[in-house]
Design a protein around this motif. Sequence first.
Motif, PDB file in Angstrom:
ATOM      1  N   ASP B 144       0.824  -1.211   0.000  1.00  0.00           N
ATOM      2  CA  ASP B 144       0.000   0.000   0.000  1.00  0.00           C
ATOM      3  C   ASP B 144       0.855   1.255   0.000  1.00  0.00           C
ATOM      4  N   MET B 145       1.929   1.228   0.810  1.00  0.00           N
ATOM      5  CA  MET B 145       2.744   2.434   0.982  1.00  0.00           C
ATOM      6  C   MET B 145       3.917   2.446   0.012  1.00  0.00           C
ATOM      7  N   HIS B 146       3.967   1.542  -0.903  1.00  0.00           N
ATOM      8  CA  HIS B 146       5.060   1.473  -1.861  1.00  0.00           C
ATOM      9  C   HIS B 146       6.408   1.376  -1.163  1.00  0.00           C
ATOM     10  N   GLY B 147       6.449   0.499  -0.167  1.00  0.00           N
ATOM     11  CA  GLY B 147       7.728   0.196   0.446  1.00  0.00           C
ATOM     12  C   GLY B 147       8.140   1.115   1.567  1.00  0.00           C
ATOM     13  N   LEU B 148       7.189   1.796   2.214  1.00  0.00           N
ATOM     14  CA  LEU B 148       7.532   2.598   3.377  1.00  0.00           C
ATOM     15  C   LEU B 148       7.732   1.643   4.555  1.00  0.00           C
ATOM     16  N   PRO B 149       8.914   1.614   5.149  1.00  0.00           N
ATOM     17  CA  PRO B 149       9.171   0.561   6.129  1.00  0.00           C
ATOM     18  C   PRO B 149       8.494   0.761   7.470  1.00  0.00           C
ATOM     19  N   ASN B 150       8.179   1.992   7.866  1.00  0.00           N
ATOM     20  CA  ASN B 150       7.683   2.223   9.224  1.00  0.00           C
ATOM     21  C   ASN B 150       6.163   2.069   9.258  1.00  0.00           C
ATOM     22  N   THR B 153       4.200   4.771  11.385  1.00  0.00           N
ATOM     23  CA  THR B 153       3.920   6.014  10.672  1.00  0.00           C
ATOM     24  C   THR B 153       2.821   5.815   9.640  1.00  0.00           C
ATOM     25  N   ALA B 154       2.856   4.664   8.946  1.00  0.00           N
ATOM     26  CA  ALA B 154       1.833   4.415   7.933  1.00  0.00           C
ATOM     27  C   ALA B 154       0.451   4.401   8.558  1.00  0.00           C
ATOM     28  N   SER B 158      -1.475   7.671   7.552  1.00  0.00           N
ATOM     29  CA  SER B 158      -2.219   7.348   6.348  1.00  0.00           C
ATOM     30  C   SER B 158      -3.511   6.588   6.634  1.00  0.00           C
TER      31      SER B 158
END
Lengths: 148, 202
Positions: B144-150, B153-154, B158
């Motif tokens: 969903d976040m295109h590879g945002l690791p945290n 935070t997501a 979001s």
Amino acid sequence: MNSFPIIRVITKLLIPYILLFGLYVQFHGDFGPGGGFQAGVIFAAALILYGLVYGLPAVHKVAPPKVIEKLTALGLLVYAGTGLACMLLGGNFLDYDVLNHGILTENHFLPEGQHLGIFLVELGVGITVTAVMTMIFYAFAGRERVTS
Amino acid sequence: MMDLIVIPILALLAATAVTVARIRNLWAAVMFTGIYSFLSASWMLILDAPDVAFTEAAVGAGITTILMLATLSLTPRRHRKSGRLSSEDFEERPSKSPLVPLLIVTITGCALVYGTFDMPHFGDPNAPIQVYPQPSFVEKSQPDMHGLPNVVTAVLASYRGYDTLGETAVIFTAGIAVLLILRKNTDDQGTSESQSVTGENA
């Protein structure tokens, strides 16, 4: 605190690193621990430290109260504005996927919609928290003792 | 090995808490609350919650302590006979029997302990807290976040972005309220020659 040279010098040495750490926590928040709120309080702590050691007039020059007051609202507006921008682009409120910029995103000029949205939103939180914390400190520090 | 760090921190937390409750000098009590916050921040770090530790260290140990000290320096000392609080200052209290408060505290404590029996064992993988915020969040977050690791935070910015917008609005409102209550009526900011909490009078 003119008579405490050690405190003044150490403070001057420390403040740039506190500010840098605040920026790191703010802008690296989507990859590591941290985020807008944490960065905001760290940033405000640096301003407050400066104010404590060098006096209120000095910190008022760095961060004028009028500007700080407006920043409290600006952060919230950045957050809500991101949501409205998503709506204007045809998505739902705070639905960052529509923030993708086609060519700009494909060529990595801008991050993906979700990255961009989270970045903007965290920036808004950071601005508001910094400004509110600093403003509360100003409000406390600017008062005089009640004569009993 | 970890016990060598965990046990001293928890022991220091308990000792600081008792000291804060017992000490009669308000300035010292405020400093001890700062120490307590800093120990809590260390404890959060051991519990793998560095972002909470940041907040606790900056707000609890830093900003709150300064605001409390500022308040103390502004408070008139009318009730005191001498510079420091002594035991005589506390004799105005109605001295009823301590048995009733003790009974209430004991009953409340027993009720709270009884309540904990229903809670899952510490670290239980089947506990609701491990199961319910849906593991699907953790699984979905990467695509969903295109590879945002945290993932934290997501979720905060979001998935639950609307909640965080509300929280920011609460901070803003609280700041405005403090400003309305505390700000001087005469708007002479930056030019106050009078005694203030910071540098000038030290």
